[in-house]
Write an enzyme that holds these catalytic residues in place. Structure first.
Site, PDB file in Angstrom:
ATOM      1  N   SER A   1       0.820  -1.198   0.000  1.00  0.00           N
ATOM      2  CA  SER A   1       0.000   0.000   0.000  1.00  0.00           C
ATOM      3  C   SER A   1       0.859   1.255   0.000  1.00  0.00           C
ATOM      4  O   SER A   1       2.039   1.209   0.309  1.00  0.00           O
ATOM      5  CB  SER A   1      -0.887  -0.009   1.249  1.00  0.00           C
ATOM      6  OG  SER A   1      -1.855   0.981   1.111  1.00  0.00           O
TER       7      SER A   1
ATOM      8  N   LYS B   1      -5.385  -6.355   2.307  1.00  0.00           N
ATOM      9  CA  LYS B   1      -5.136  -5.168   1.469  1.00  0.00           C
ATOM     10  C   LYS B   1      -6.436  -4.707   0.805  1.00  0.00           C
ATOM     11  O   LYS B   1      -6.709  -3.506   0.703  1.00  0.00           O
ATOM     12  CB  LYS B   1      -4.073  -5.499   0.416  1.00  0.00           C
ATOM     13  CG  LYS B   1      -3.877  -4.430  -0.666  1.00  0.00           C
ATOM     14  CD  LYS B   1      -3.387  -3.115  -0.064  1.00  0.00           C
ATOM     15  CE  LYS B   1      -2.837  -2.134  -1.083  1.00  0.00           C
ATOM     16  NZ  LYS B   1      -3.692  -1.753  -2.183  1.00  0.00           N
TER      17      LYS B   1
ATOM     18  N   HIS C   1      -8.475  -2.956   3.376  1.00  0.00           N
ATOM     19  CA  HIS C   1      -7.828  -1.651   3.572  1.00  0.00           C
ATOM     20  C   HIS C   1      -8.358  -0.650   2.539  1.00  0.00           C
ATOM     21  O   HIS C   1      -8.748   0.463   2.864  1.00  0.00           O
ATOM     22  CB  HIS C   1      -6.308  -1.781   3.452  1.00  0.00           C
ATOM     23  CG  HIS C   1      -5.606  -0.474   3.248  1.00  0.00           C
ATOM     24  ND1 HIS C   1      -5.563   0.172   2.026  1.00  0.00           N
ATOM     25  CD2 HIS C   1      -4.946   0.334   4.114  1.00  0.00           C
ATOM     26  CE1 HIS C   1      -4.922   1.317   2.140  1.00  0.00           C
ATOM     27  NE2 HIS C   1      -4.523   1.441   3.402  1.00  0.00           N
ATOM     28  N   ASN C   2      -8.370  -1.063   1.282  1.00  0.00           N
ATOM     29  CA  ASN C   2      -8.839  -0.151   0.229  1.00  0.00           C
ATOM     30  C   ASN C   2     -10.320   0.170   0.393  1.00  0.00           C
ATOM     31  O   ASN C   2     -10.740   1.303   0.140  1.00  0.00           O
ATOM     32  CB  ASN C   2      -8.588  -0.762  -1.152  1.00  0.00           C
ATOM     33  CG  ASN C   2      -7.131  -0.697  -1.551  1.00  0.00           C
ATOM     34  OD1 ASN C   2      -6.259  -0.742  -0.696  1.00  0.00           O
ATOM     35  ND2 ASN C   2      -6.862  -0.590  -2.823  1.00  0.00           N
TER      36      ASN C   2
ATOM     37  N   GLU D   1     -10.645   2.708   2.964  1.00  0.00           N
ATOM     38  CA  GLU D   1     -10.197   3.967   2.361  1.00  0.00           C
ATOM     39  C   GLU D   1     -11.352   4.641   1.598  1.00  0.00           C
ATOM     40  O   GLU D   1     -11.557   5.854   1.715  1.00  0.00           O
ATOM     41  CB  GLU D   1      -9.024   3.635   1.438  1.00  0.00           C
ATOM     42  CG  GLU D   1      -8.439   4.764   0.659  1.00  0.00           C
ATOM     43  CD  GLU D   1      -7.327   4.239  -0.280  1.00  0.00           C
ATOM     44  OE1 GLU D   1      -6.440   3.485   0.167  1.00  0.00           O
ATOM     45  OE2 GLU D   1      -7.375   4.574  -1.474  1.00  0.00           O
TER      46      GLU D   1
END
Ligand code: NBP
Length: 480
Positions: free
Chosen positions: A128, A183, A186-187, A190
């Site tokens: 990231s 991941k 995580h996005n 976001e």
């Protein structure tokens, strides 16, 4: 065999990661790219890096010491498979292939299984932080076997971002696709965080008439408190920017259609199959979709709004309400995201330390924030915490902020200002804390039209009402 680590794929991410690796004590980096020019350019532009260039996969393998370790940074999907196929031909059992691209985690699970059969280790690692992170220190989320972590761990720790307390932002997330799964979430988080900030800006602007530059100051101020984060910081920067051509705030010149590369959609699709309500992430993803349908938005302009001017009486009070609503909604979005990781770990048999995940997001990635320390504290206190939002620090903030949160959602609704992430987070909050839900009625409806049966609150067993008969209740087989 002069290099201890190699990079395949020297576009912007790969070349930055290779430079990062080369800058660390003890690393010699072999580099390979399908088309030769990128390799030549990188090696020429950075003589200080001491790269070992290779121009075939055979040469690349020969330049690596054993166990060979290579990080692939090529386009996700077919190109990644193509590179893996080539590396498997020239690598040997015990060697390690790392995919640092943005792979969809089921692909990583599939690839790990296939590569493992050759005796070679395959590690899917979420990386990231974009270009800047790749060069100066990303947050890294590796999956793969424990064996590969022994070799890879020290290398990844040497290039990862470093949190304020000196800890590198990398941890072995779990086996096979666990790293790319985390991941992905995580996005998704976001997306939610960005949408919430955008809604806060919109409400303040339309409710108080503050200019983008004035709102930039508000965000800069927020960035000194509990909302402190990279995203709040850059929001202030974007709002302060003036367009050179028109002299207008840049935000007023940018077309209001948000793009997406698909990781938000993956997060929501996965959550749907896991049965985890990530409504904040879903609304953020849908808000981007809605924005990017100009043809629909054009025809929908005829639909009426509330027909009243939106002007708050107490501007400063409203700004503070929005701040609290933002923080409350943010807690819910993160709570939902961690719920998805917990559910994914259960589904795919990964052992994931949720506190460790929050810690490696403290630097080197887009959602970096002080807030993540609070999440780490919550899981340190209670590793099996079922709902992150109920941890004392977060429950306290929700208790303090909920009245403001409700006022903001009411104001937005009355003014006809869309606040899908604020309001869906509040609906989730109220749903979760409810004593009774109308799900009881849904069960009744399902039993009526489909004999799907229901359970009772007062006794064990599964029941069905004979709706089309005399409407007595019978004990039934459990059909959900
Ligand atoms: P790109 O995603 O643009 O991919 C370009 C690279 O893929 C080039 O090196 C190209 O080689 C290579 N490639 C392709 Br396309 N097909 C190939 C094949 N069949 N065999 C071998 N190589 C092939 O590069 P990027 O923007 O640097 O991104 C790399 C990865 O990192 C991607 O998975 C991306 O999703 C991810 N990423 C992550 C972030 C983040 O913030 N974490 C940001 C940006 C990208 P060529 O030079 O010969 O065409």
């Amino acid at each position: 065999a002069a290099a201890n680590i190699g990079v395949v794929g020297l576009a912007v991410m790969g070349s930055n990661l290779a430079r990062n690796l080369a800058s660390r004590e003890g690393n010699t980096v072999a580099v390979y790219n399908r088309s030769r020019t990128k390799t030549d350019e990188l090696v020429q532009a950075h003589p200080e890096a001491g790269f070992v260039p290779a121009f075939s996969y055979e040469e690349f393998a020969a330049s690596l010491s054993k166990p060979r370790t290579a990080i692939i940074m090529v386009k996700a999907g077919g190109p990644t498979d193509a590179v893996i196929d080539e590396l498997v031909k020239v690598f040997e059992p015990g060697d390690i292939i790392v995919d640092g691209g943005n792979a969809y985690f089921p692909d990583t699970i599939r690839r790990e299984k296939a590569v493992r059969e050759t005796g070679i280790n395959f590690v899917g690692a979420g990386i990231s932080g974009g270009e800047e992170g790749a060069l100066n220190g990303p947050s890294i989320m590796p999956g793969g076997s424990d064996e590969s972590w022994v070799t890879l761990g020290p290398i990844l720790k040497s290039i990862a971002a470093v949190a304020d307390d000196g800890e590198p932002c990398v941890t072995h997330i779990g086996h096979d696709g666990a790293g790319h799964f985390v991941k992905m979430v995580h996005n998704g988080i976001e997306y939610a965080d960005m949408q919430l900030i955008a809604e806060a800006y919109d409400l303040i602007r339309r409710g108080t008439g503050r200019t983008p530059a004035e709102i930039a100051d508000i965000f800069a101020e927020w960035n000194t408190g509990e909302l402190e984060s990279y995203l709040i910081e850059i929001t202030a920067e974007v709002l302060r920017q003036v367009d050179a051509e028109t002299g207008k705030p840049l935000v007023d010149v940018i077309l209001d259609q948000a793009g997406a590369k698909g990781t938000g959609a993956w997060t929501v699709q996965t959550a749907l199959s896991l049965g985890v309500p990530v409504s904040g992430i879903a609304e953020a993803t849908f808000a981007r979709s809605l924005s990017s349908h100009p043809e629909q938005r054009e025809v929908a302009r005829v639909l009426p709004g509330p027909g009243t001017e939106f002007q708050v009486d107490d501007a400063d009070g409203f700004v503070e309400d929005v701040r609290q609503a933002l923080f409350a909604s943010k807690i819910i979005a993160y709570s939902q995201g961690f719920d998805e990781i917990r559910a994914g770990a259960a589904e795919y048999n990964w052992t994931i330390d949720l506190g460790a995940v929050s810690k490696i997001w403290r630097a080197g990635c887009i959602i970096r924030a002080q807030f993540l320390n609070r999440i780490a504290d919550a899981y340190a206190e209670q590793p099996e915490l079922p709902v992150l939002a109920t941890a004392p620090y977060f429950a306290d903030a929700l208790t303090r902020g909920q009245a403001a949160w409700r006022r903001v959602v009411i104001a937005a609704t009355q003014a006809g200002i869309p606040s899908p992430a604020f309001s869906s987070s509040l609906a989730y909050y109220d749903g979760l804390r409810a004593d009774r839900l109308p799900a009881a009625l849904v069960q009744g409806q399902r039993d009526f039209f489909g004999a799907h049966t229901y359970k009772r609150i007062d006794k064990e067993g599964t029941f069905h009402t004979l709706w089309s008969g005399d409407r007595t209740e019978i004990e039934a087989e459990d059909t959900h």
